[in-house]
Every structure is written in C-alpha cells, then in structure tokens.
Write a protein that holds these residues in place. Structure first.
Motif, short mmCIF file in Angstrom:
data_model
loop_
_atom_site.label_atom_id
_atom_site.label_comp_id
_atom_site.label_asym_id
_atom_site.label_seq_id
_atom_site.Cartn_x
_atom_site.Cartn_y
_atom_site.Cartn_z
N ALA A 141 0.82 -1.22 0.00
CA ALA A 141 0.00 0.00 0.00
C ALA A 141 0.85 1.26 0.00
CB ALA A 141 -0.94 -0.01 1.21
N THR A 142 2.14 1.13 0.36
CA THR A 142 3.02 2.31 0.38
C THR A 142 3.59 2.63 -1.00
OG1 THR A 142 5.08 1.09 0.85
CG2 THR A 142 3.70 1.71 2.75
N LEU A 143 3.40 1.73 -1.96
CA LEU A 143 3.94 1.94 -3.30
C LEU A 143 3.13 2.98 -4.06
CD1 LEU A 143 4.56 -1.78 -4.38
CD2 LEU A 143 6.19 -0.21 -3.32
N SER A 144 3.82 3.77 -4.87
CA SER A 144 3.13 4.70 -5.76
C SER A 144 2.49 3.92 -6.90
CB SER A 144 4.12 5.72 -6.32
OG SER A 144 5.02 5.07 -7.22
N GLN A 145 1.64 4.59 -7.65
CA GLN A 145 0.97 3.91 -8.77
C GLN A 145 1.98 3.38 -9.77
OE1 GLN A 145 -2.20 3.04 -9.07
NE2 GLN A 145 -1.68 2.01 -10.99
N ARG A 146 3.00 4.17 -10.08
CA ARG A 146 4.02 3.74 -11.04
C ARG A 146 4.83 2.57 -10.49
NH1 ARG A 146 3.82 4.23 -16.16
NH2 ARG A 146 4.18 6.47 -16.43
N GLU A 147 5.14 2.63 -9.19
CA GLU A 147 5.86 1.52 -8.56
C GLU A 147 5.04 0.23 -8.62
OE1 GLU A 147 8.48 4.23 -5.41
OE2 GLU A 147 6.61 3.27 -4.78
N LYS A 148 3.72 0.35 -8.43
CA LYS A 148 2.85 -0.82 -8.52
C LYS A 148 2.85 -1.40 -9.94
CE LYS A 148 -0.29 0.58 -4.80
NZ LYS A 148 -1.63 1.10 -4.46
N GLU A 149 2.90 -0.51 -10.93
CA GLU A 149 2.93 -0.97 -12.32
C GLU A 149 4.24 -1.71 -12.62
OE1 GLU A 149 0.13 2.64 -14.14
OE2 GLU A 149 2.31 2.74 -14.28
N VAL A 150 5.33 -1.19 -12.10
CA VAL A 150 6.62 -1.86 -12.27
C VAL A 150 6.61 -3.20 -11.52
CG1 VAL A 150 9.09 -1.76 -11.72
CG2 VAL A 150 7.93 0.25 -12.68
#
Length: 204
Positions: A141-150
């Motif tokens: 949940a701490t990941l940014s949207q772009r980090e989640k995509e990666v």
C-alpha cells in the motif's frame, strides 16, 4: 503476544463433558465446557479462540448444525466432532462441511489430545500466514501507482526493457522504480518479491 488458545468442549452428557475437560486441563491446555451448542453460541461474541470439540448428537442443535452455524458466523476455529458408532454417517457429513477431524467413541486419551494439538497447530499456522499476508499488503500500500505498475511487470517475469516499453518510460527509470519497490517491500531478491506478492494475493 497472542493469547493462549482455548479448547471449547460441547457435550450434553455431563460426565463425558467433565471427564474430557479434566483430561484437557491436565494436559496443560486452557479449556471451557458447555452443555449444548446453543449455550456455546451464546458465548461466541466474547469467546477466546482456539479449537472446538463437540459431540455430534445433541438436543436443540446437532454438531453438524453447529458447524454450519459457525461457518455462517465466519468463526475460524477448527472443529473436532465426537461420535458414537451409529452417528458415523452424520460425522462424515460434518467432515464434508469442513470440520478438522472426527473421533468415534470410545477413543483413547492420546487420540483426542493428538487431534486437539493438531487442530491448534493448524490454526496457529493459519494465523501466522494471515499476519504475514497483512504485513505484505501494508507494504504494498506504500507503493506509488508507477511503482505498482513496475511491480506487476516484475511479478509477470518481464525484463526491465519490456516493462519500460509497456509503460513508455526509459529502462533506467524502471531500474529506479525497481530499486524503490525492493526497498519498500523489504525484499532481498526478485524471487522473494514474487513470493511476497503471491502470498498477498492469496485468499482465505
């Protein structure tokens, strides 16, 4: 520290119930006893969790009906049903409903204690797995949207260049996001990261 698990014994036969409760107590486990399934259900809102040992054939509500009610209430405690020879078909029905084990009377002290210990061990393992899953979800949940995509690309087994192409960013930028993901997820390797995400996405 987790509370000590409690074994809940349900049997309308006073002598059988008291004897089993005494055995469990002597084995060093916490125990509570109830003369009916209805009495036990009344205690559910305030119950201490552990496992449940119930007779199959009881007035008011049978052991099988109790299992169904516990499932409806989403009570996770494993259930062991105790049955007389004539009640074996009913016990099998209970097994299909999801009980942990069933023992046919007469059973030895070791048989019931081993069944209880196995049920408690399975519950403990499930609780630890649930705690790990929630911890991983919290980190995700701490990941940014772009980090989640990666992260999604990494879990799919894609190379940095493929992820970069899919997201229309540079491979160098993917490397930065990948490093951020590994740090935030506290993952020491890509395989550990994949295991974490797989664990987090499991249900039940």
């Amino acid at each position: 520290m987790a509370a000590e698990p409690v074994v809940h014994v349900i049997d309308d036969d006073d002598s059988a119930r008291e004897a089993l409760a005494f055995l469990i107590d002597c084995a060093g486990m916490q125990v509570r006893s109830y003369s009916s399934a209805v009495q036990f259900l009344d205690s559910v809102p305030h119950m201490e969790h552990g496992c449940i040992v119930t007779d199959v054939r009881m007035p008011e509500m049978s052991g099988v009906e109790l299992v169904d009610r516990l499932k409806a209430l989403k009570i996770p405690d494993p259930v062991i049903v105790v049955t007389g020879h004539a009640d074996v078909p009913m016990a099998i029905q209970a097994m299909k409903a999801g009980v942990s084990d069933f023992l046919e009377k007469p059973f030895s002290d070791d048989a019931i204690l081993n069944a209880i210990r196995s049920a408690l061990a399975r519950r403990s393992g499930r609780e630890e797995a649930d705690a790990e899953r929630e911890a991983i979800k919290t980190r995700m949940a701490t990941l940014s949207q772009r980090e989640k995509e990666v992260l999604d690309g990494l879990v799919e087994g894609h190379a940095n260049k493929v992820i970069a192409f899919d997201l229309n960013i540079s491979a160098r930028t993917v490397e930065v996001y990948r490093a951020n993901v590994m740090t935030k997820m506290n993952a020491g390797s890509l395989s550990e990261l994949v295991r974490m995400v797989t664990t987090a996405r499991l249900t039940g």
